[in-house]
Design a protein around this motif. Structure first.
Motif, PDB file in Angstrom:
ATOM      1  N   TRP A  54      -8.119   5.586  -3.426  1.00 37.33           N
ATOM      2  CA  TRP A  54      -8.776   6.701  -2.729  1.00 37.33           C
ATOM      3  C   TRP A  54      -8.024   7.963  -3.076  1.00 37.33           C
ATOM      4  O   TRP A  54      -6.809   7.982  -3.233  1.00 37.33           O
ATOM      5  CB  TRP A  54      -8.758   6.441  -1.229  1.00 37.33           C
ATOM      6  CG  TRP A  54      -9.219   7.583  -0.368  1.00 37.33           C
ATOM      7  CD1 TRP A  54     -10.479   7.842   0.056  1.00 37.33           C
ATOM      8  CD2 TRP A  54      -8.386   8.623   0.192  1.00 37.33           C
ATOM      9  NE1 TRP A  54     -10.513   8.963   0.839  1.00 37.33           N
ATOM     10  CE2 TRP A  54      -9.228   9.466   0.938  1.00 37.33           C
ATOM     11  CE3 TRP A  54      -7.032   8.918   0.115  1.00 37.33           C
ATOM     12  CZ2 TRP A  54      -8.750  10.584   1.616  1.00 37.33           C
ATOM     13  CZ3 TRP A  54      -6.550  10.033   0.780  1.00 37.33           C
ATOM     14  CH2 TRP A  54      -7.411  10.848   1.524  1.00 37.33           C
ATOM     15  N   LYS A  55      -8.732   9.068  -3.173  1.00 35.75           N
ATOM     16  CA  LYS A  55      -8.106  10.337  -3.524  1.00 35.75           C
ATOM     17  C   LYS A  55      -8.888  11.474  -2.905  1.00 35.75           C
ATOM     18  O   LYS A  55     -10.122  11.444  -2.880  1.00 35.75           O
ATOM     19  CB  LYS A  55      -8.057  10.495  -5.046  1.00 35.75           C
ATOM     20  CG  LYS A  55      -7.378  11.770  -5.542  1.00 35.75           C
ATOM     21  CD  LYS A  55      -7.387  11.804  -7.062  1.00 35.75           C
ATOM     22  CE  LYS A  55      -6.796  13.089  -7.592  1.00 35.75           C
ATOM     23  NZ  LYS A  55      -6.843  13.159  -9.076  1.00 35.75           N
ATOM     24  N   GLU A  56      -8.150  12.494  -2.411  1.00 34.93           N
ATOM     25  CA  GLU A  56      -8.826  13.632  -1.804  1.00 34.93           C
ATOM     26  C   GLU A  56      -7.885  14.828  -1.771  1.00 34.93           C
ATOM     27  O   GLU A  56      -6.665  14.683  -1.580  1.00 34.93           O
ATOM     28  CB  GLU A  56      -9.300  13.288  -0.390  1.00 34.93           C
ATOM     29  CG  GLU A  56     -10.171  14.372   0.250  1.00 34.93           C
ATOM     30  CD  GLU A  56     -10.819  13.893   1.542  1.00 34.93           C
ATOM     31  OE1 GLU A  56     -10.884  14.692   2.484  1.00 34.93           O
ATOM     32  OE2 GLU A  56     -11.242  12.723   1.592  1.00 34.93           O
ATOM     33  N   GLU A  57      -8.469  16.002  -1.946  1.00 34.69           N
ATOM     34  CA  GLU A  57      -7.712  17.240  -1.814  1.00 34.69           C
ATOM     35  C   GLU A  57      -7.488  17.539  -0.329  1.00 34.69           C
ATOM     36  O   GLU A  57      -8.278  17.132   0.526  1.00 34.69           O
ATOM     37  CB  GLU A  57      -8.481  18.400  -2.456  1.00 34.69           C
ATOM     38  CG  GLU A  57      -8.633  18.309  -3.958  1.00 34.69           C
ATOM     39  CD  GLU A  57      -7.371  18.680  -4.694  1.00 34.69           C
ATOM     40  OE1 GLU A  57      -6.592  19.510  -4.159  1.00 34.69           O
ATOM     41  OE2 GLU A  57      -7.141  18.144  -5.791  1.00 34.69           O
ATOM     42  N   ASP A  59       0.852  -1.180   0.000  1.00 33.76           N
ATOM     43  CA  ASP A  59       0.000   0.000   0.000  1.00 33.76           C
ATOM     44  C   ASP A  59       0.895   1.240   0.000  1.00 33.76           C
ATOM     45  O   ASP A  59       1.938   1.276   0.676  1.00 33.76           O
ATOM     46  CB  ASP A  59      -0.891   0.046   1.242  1.00 33.76           C
ATOM     47  CG  ASP A  59      -1.870  -1.110   1.294  1.00 33.76           C
ATOM     48  OD1 ASP A  59      -2.086  -1.740   0.245  1.00 33.76           O
ATOM     49  OD2 ASP A  59      -2.408  -1.370   2.384  1.00 33.76           O
ATOM     50  N   PHE A  60       0.459   2.275  -0.709  1.00 36.28           N
ATOM     51  CA  PHE A  60       1.250   3.495  -0.800  1.00 36.28           C
ATOM     52  C   PHE A  60       0.320   4.700  -0.777  1.00 36.28           C
ATOM     53  O   PHE A  60      -0.790   4.653  -1.303  1.00 36.28           O
ATOM     54  CB  PHE A  60       2.085   3.518  -2.091  1.00 36.28           C
ATOM     55  CG  PHE A  60       3.053   2.380  -2.188  1.00 36.28           C
ATOM     56  CD1 PHE A  60       4.318   2.468  -1.654  1.00 36.28           C
ATOM     57  CD2 PHE A  60       2.675   1.189  -2.811  1.00 36.28           C
ATOM     58  CE1 PHE A  60       5.209   1.409  -1.730  1.00 36.28           C
ATOM     59  CE2 PHE A  60       3.559   0.124  -2.894  1.00 36.28           C
ATOM     60  CZ  PHE A  60       4.827   0.231  -2.350  1.00 36.28           C
ATOM     61  N   LEU A  61       0.811   5.787  -0.171  1.00 33.72           N
ATOM     62  CA  LEU A  61       0.110   7.053  -0.194  1.00 33.72           C
ATOM     63  C   LEU A  61       1.039   8.069  -0.845  1.00 33.72           C
ATOM     64  O   LEU A  61       2.209   8.204  -0.436  1.00 33.72           O
ATOM     65  CB  LEU A  61      -0.270   7.497   1.218  1.00 33.72           C
ATOM     66  CG  LEU A  61      -1.169   8.736   1.323  1.00 33.72           C
ATOM     67  CD1 LEU A  61      -2.532   8.475   0.676  1.00 33.72           C
ATOM     68  CD2 LEU A  61      -1.349   9.143   2.787  1.00 33.72           C
ATOM     69  N   ILE A  62       0.514   8.774  -1.857  1.00 37.58           N
ATOM     70  CA  ILE A  62       1.329   9.740  -2.581  1.00 37.58           C
ATOM     71  C   ILE A  62       0.652  11.104  -2.534  1.00 37.58           C
ATOM     72  O   ILE A  62      -0.530  11.223  -2.213  1.00 37.58           O
ATOM     73  CB  ILE A  62       1.563   9.312  -4.041  1.00 37.58           C
ATOM     74  CG1 ILE A  62       0.245   9.358  -4.832  1.00 37.58           C
ATOM     75  CG2 ILE A  62       2.197   7.927  -4.107  1.00 37.58           C
ATOM     76  CD1 ILE A  62       0.435   9.132  -6.326  1.00 37.58           C
ATOM     77  N   SER A  63       1.434  12.143  -2.881  1.00 42.10           N
ATOM     78  CA  SER A  63       0.871  13.493  -2.911  1.00 42.10           C
ATOM     79  C   SER A  63       1.651  14.355  -3.888  1.00 42.10           C
ATOM     80  O   SER A  63       2.867  14.160  -4.089  1.00 42.10           O
ATOM     81  CB  SER A  63       0.910  14.132  -1.526  1.00 42.10           C
ATOM     82  OG  SER A  63       0.436  15.459  -1.566  1.00 42.10           O
ATOM     83  N   ASP A  64       0.962  15.296  -4.479  1.00 38.82           N
ATOM     84  CA  ASP A  64       1.600  16.319  -5.311  1.00 38.82           C
ATOM     85  C   ASP A  64       1.715  17.642  -4.558  1.00 38.82           C
ATOM     86  O   ASP A  64       2.038  18.674  -5.140  1.00 38.82           O
ATOM     87  CB  ASP A  64       0.830  16.512  -6.615  1.00 38.82           C
ATOM     88  CG  ASP A  64      -0.597  16.974  -6.380  1.00 38.82           C
ATOM     89  OD1 ASP A  64      -0.989  17.152  -5.209  1.00 38.82           O
ATOM     90  OD2 ASP A  64      -1.333  17.149  -7.367  1.00 38.82           O
ATOM     91  N   GLY A  65       1.455  17.596  -3.254  1.00 40.61           N
ATOM     92  CA  GLY A  65       1.503  18.792  -2.427  1.00 40.61           C
ATOM     93  C   GLY A  65       0.137  19.356  -2.122  1.00 40.61           C
ATOM     94  O   GLY A  65      -0.031  20.055  -1.127  1.00 40.61           O
ATOM     95  N   ALA A 118      -3.056  17.285  -3.290  1.00 40.53           N
ATOM     96  CA  ALA A 118      -3.970  16.152  -3.206  1.00 40.53           C
ATOM     97  C   ALA A 118      -3.241  14.927  -2.675  1.00 40.53           C
ATOM     98  O   ALA A 118      -2.013  14.805  -2.786  1.00 40.53           O
ATOM     99  CB  ALA A 118      -4.564  15.844  -4.578  1.00 40.53           C
ATOM    100  N   LEU A 119      -4.021  14.019  -2.086  1.00 41.37           N
ATOM    101  CA  LEU A 119      -3.527  12.731  -1.623  1.00 41.37           C
ATOM    102  C   LEU A 119      -4.172  11.636  -2.457  1.00 41.37           C
ATOM    103  O   LEU A 119      -5.356  11.715  -2.790  1.00 41.37           O
ATOM    104  CB  LEU A 119      -3.868  12.517  -0.145  1.00 41.37           C
ATOM    105  CG  LEU A 119      -3.255  13.492   0.863  1.00 41.37           C
ATOM    106  CD1 LEU A 119      -3.934  13.327   2.227  1.00 41.37           C
ATOM    107  CD2 LEU A 119      -1.749  13.267   1.003  1.00 41.37           C
ATOM    108  N   GLN A 120      -3.371  10.603  -2.751  1.00 41.26           N
ATOM    109  CA  GLN A 120      -3.942   9.453  -3.447  1.00 41.26           C
ATOM    110  C   GLN A 120      -3.383   8.184  -2.836  1.00 41.26           C
ATOM    111  O   GLN A 120      -2.162   8.040  -2.665  1.00 41.26           O
ATOM    112  CB  GLN A 120      -3.641   9.489  -4.943  1.00 41.26           C
ATOM    113  CG  GLN A 120      -4.337   8.360  -5.705  1.00 41.26           C
ATOM    114  CD  GLN A 120      -4.275   8.529  -7.216  1.00 41.26           C
ATOM    115  OE1 GLN A 120      -3.632   9.428  -7.736  1.00 41.26           O
ATOM    116  NE2 GLN A 120      -4.961   7.654  -7.936  1.00 41.26           N
TER     117      GLN A 120
END
Length: 744
Positions: free
Chosen positions: A167-170, A148-154, A156-158
């Protein structure tokens, strides 16, 4: 600095110490503490430099490969070993990865996992890990459980998983870092002004707003350690509530990175890195002794037990290696022989190109005689303990140089400061002090001072007492040669011009012209009595004994040398200008001369009454020196047979001394974790002295409380011959440091 997993094993045993009695006199048996030399953890740094690029993150995988994420792609280390920095260069090992736009990476099961503009991927697990995402600007990546991994562009989270729904959320903040708590199955997200948690089992995101400017964080036990632009604070991860106040008494308060490594907190800052010790204090890693740059970008744990500190100028890999003091001594012995022997002298390596030890030259010094006698004494102690043929040869080569100091100049019994081949005077220090010898190929250095003289007598006394070969007679000859010159010239050291040198003055007319509180009156009295006692002890010539008693009985030299150290102070307003100059502040070179001279003062005392007084004087001096935790002075005090001489602090000095003896810039005056004290005569700046590896490399005549050293960054390497080998081998000889012992 106090290292991890140190082993301090103390035993109290009855030792027979040769503490200053003639050989046929009964030795004194004392209850003495002994340090058992078992392995401890020594640290040092391997550095990798980088230029013209931004560095952001570093990790080491299970294979020991180090990779660094940069503005020019993924880098790897090239070359690099202790004292020989490597570089960070583009990693071309696997071309398909090189061609990707890698924007973040992390470790999962100690394997590299990468983030690019399309997916989370890895070369491990046969390349089967490839999880697509739809955050093309993603740059932050954290690994959970079960791929499992959680990433972000600064913004949003995915969440990405092999077998769970995405799952994805601002998020209403700028995301800086993501960390995973495996015990709680929770991802933690740090923003500039918020801390959030994401439960991947329920796809629940909870956010707590913060008022401070957050910069980095780490997880340890049930706490979040959160860095800010001005200190750090703790949050209970179970309640999301702040614990206590923000901590600001730190080596540097602008926190840039935090890592929990083996249960210990490491902090990166804009002014170096530091680790919290078990006692709540900090080990501070500043400057090029440890790091290529001082602005720390990221800290991570190496899979080989090292700690990786990425800076704006490259990577510092802090290595922790198990060794004994004897192992350290062997390293230093090689350091001296490989790079610090000039014509038999114990010399410094100067004009280094940014710490490149292969680029320097051996330099002369005003104190070639002193530094060499201290190294010579160390090798005599080593030979006495080990009967090492190498140590004996080292003694012979140093003795050749010392004898030539006397023969190369035309003044009978006068030891030159140094000598060098002619034609190089204009390139050497203090060209006005150099004189031509009768041999057109050689020049010699004049104006020899009292610190050289006491060094000569100390080393020759040790050699005359402990050697059982021709070196014994050679040492006695030099003792008699030097002291005959001094006595013949009315207790002055007289130079080629027929005049006393500036400092070679032990005559009562000079010594007693100083007010009693001026240190030169005490030091010159102490030194000359020790020198005369040594000369009498080994030559049996009455002129030395008679002169010593004349000084003590008729000129107050015994009273002078017994003057309490606490009463050494600046000269009064009505004193002469010379006395005022001599007493502007505490003279640490005098401390060196005192303790080197104590060997002859105590060990060869004329009688037991004097020996008792001299011991009192030595212990009085040692007591005021205790805050400095000076290894050589503590060990030298043991020669009196006292059971209390701060052996623990002497061992601390020996352990904490850096293996890297290059003169890197050091800065500590900005630190908020230090307790500063008011300006004072001794020039002690802080309540507690810093460990040797957090301050400048310096000889025993330096102020151990000097906090900064800026200039000549990496331009010189000091020799361990006098700085470290002398206290270690003296301790071995006196029996207060054991031979190396295995851990049981």
């Amino acid at each position: 600095m106090r290292k991890v997993n140190q082993y301090y094993i103390w035993v109290i045993s009855l030792l027979v110490l040769s503490c200053g009695s003639p050989k046929n006199e009964k030795e004194v048996v004392s209850a003495m503490p002994v340090y058992k030399d078992v392995p401890y953890i020594q640290n040092y740094s391997i550095k990798y430099n980088a230029q013209d690029m931004e560095l952001s993150e570093v990790h080491m995988d299970r294979n020991g490969v180090i990779q660094v994420l940069s503005s020019k792609g993924v880098l790897r280390t090239h070359d690099g070993q202790f004292l020989y920095p490597g570089i960070l260069m583009k990693d071309k090992t696997y071309r398909p990865i090189t061609d990707k736009n890698i924007s973040g990476f992390t470790l999962y099961q100690n394997q590299f996992v990468y983030l690019d503009d399309k997916a989370v991927l890895s070369n491990a697990w046969a390349g089967s890990l490839y999880l697509s995402h739809d955050l093309p600007e993603a740059k932050i990546l954290a690994a959970g459980d079960d791929f499992d991994f959680l990433i972000s562009d600064g913004k949003a989270l995915q969440f990405l998983s092999k077998d769970k729904a995405p799952w994805k959320e601002e998020i209403d903040d700028q995301v800086l870092e993501i960390k995973y708590n495996s015990a709680k199955k929770t991802f933690w997200i740090l923003g500039t002004q918020s801390i959030s948690s994401f439960d991947a089992t329920t796809n629940t995101l909870k956010t707590t707003q913060q008022e401070q400017n957050l910069t980095s964080f780490a997880l340890i036990d049930d706490k979040l350690i959160v860095g800010t632009s001005d200190g750090y604070f703790e949050i209970d991860s179970r309640t999301s509530k702040k614990i206590g106040e923000t901590q600001k008494k730190l080596p540097a308060n602008e926190i840039t990175s935090i890592a929990a490594i083996d249960g210990q907190l490491w902090f990166g800052s804009s002014e170096g890195a530091f680790k919290m010790r078990d006692d709540g204090k900090f080990d501070y890693y500043y400057g090029k002794r440890w790091l290529p740059g001082n602005v720390v970008k990221h800290i991570s744990q190496g899979t080989n037990g090292s700690v990786l500190v990425l800076t704006d100028a490259g990577l510092g890999q802090i290595v922790f290696e198990e060794m004994t003091l004897f192992d350290k001594a062997q390293y230093y012995e090689s350091q001296v022989r490989n790079r610090h022997i000039r014509l038999g002298f114990n010399a410094n390596l100067v004009d280094l190109d940014h710490g490149n030890i292969d680029s320097g030259r051996l330099s002369d010094s005003d104190n070639d005689g002193l530094w060499t006698t201290m190294y010579l004494a160390a090798e005599v102690f080593r030979y006495s303990v080990t009967k090492s043929a190498v140590a004996l040869q080292n003694c012979r080569e140093a003795m050749d140089a010392m004898e030539r100091l006397f023969s190369i100049n035309p003044v009978p019994g006068f030891p030159s400061r140094s000598f060098e081949r002619s034609g190089y005077i204009e390139k050497l220090h203090d060209p006005d002090r150099w004189q031509h010898s009768n041999d057109p190929e050689w020049d010699w250095k004049s104006t020899t001072s009292s610190d050289e003289a006491i060094g000569h007598i100390f080393a020759y006394g040790v050699m005359a007492e402990l050697m059982d070969n021709d070196l014994k007679d050679r040492a006695i000859t030099l003792i008699d040669t030097l002291m005959s010159h001094v006595v013949r010239n009315d207790l002055y050291m007289v130079d080629f011009d027929g005049k006393p040198t500036t400092w070679g003055k032990w005559n009562p007319e000079y010594v007693n012209a100083r007010p009693k509180m001026v240190g030169d009156r005490k030091i010159n009295s102490s030194n000359i009595i020790g020198m005369l006692q040594t000369a009498y002890h080994f030559t049996g010539k009455e002129k030395y004994k008679e002169k010593a008693f004349d000084l003590m009985d008729n000129h107050g030299y015994l009273e002078n040398l017994m003057w309490p150290m606490k009463d050494v102070a600046p000269a009064p307003d009505d004193a002469d200008d010379w006395s005022k100059m001599l007493s502007e502040s505490w003279n640490h070179s005098d401390d060196e001369m005192y303790f080197v001279g104590y060997w002859g003062l105590y060990r060869y005392a004329f009688n037991d009454t004097l020996k008792t007084k001299f011991k009192e004087s030595i212990l009085d001096h040692w007591e005021i020196e205790r805050p400095e935790k000076e290894g050589a002075w503590n060990i030298m005090t043991a020669l009196t047979g006292t059971s209390e001489f701060d052996l623990g602090e002497a061992v601390w000095y020996l352990k904490e001394h850096p293996l890297d003896m290059v003169s890197w810039d050091i800065k500590n005056s900005h630190r908020k974790d230090l307790e500063f004290i008011a300006p004072n005569f001794r020039e002690q700046t802080t309540k507690e002295v810093l460990p040797p590896d957090e301050r400048r490399v310096q000889r025993h005549n330096g102020n151990m409380f000097q906090l900064d050293k800026i200039g000549n960054d990496g331009g010189e390497e000091f020799s361990a011959g006098d700085i470290w080998l002398l206290p270690y081998w003296m301790g071995r000889y006196l029996g207060v440091i054991s031979e190396p012992q295995p851990l049981k």
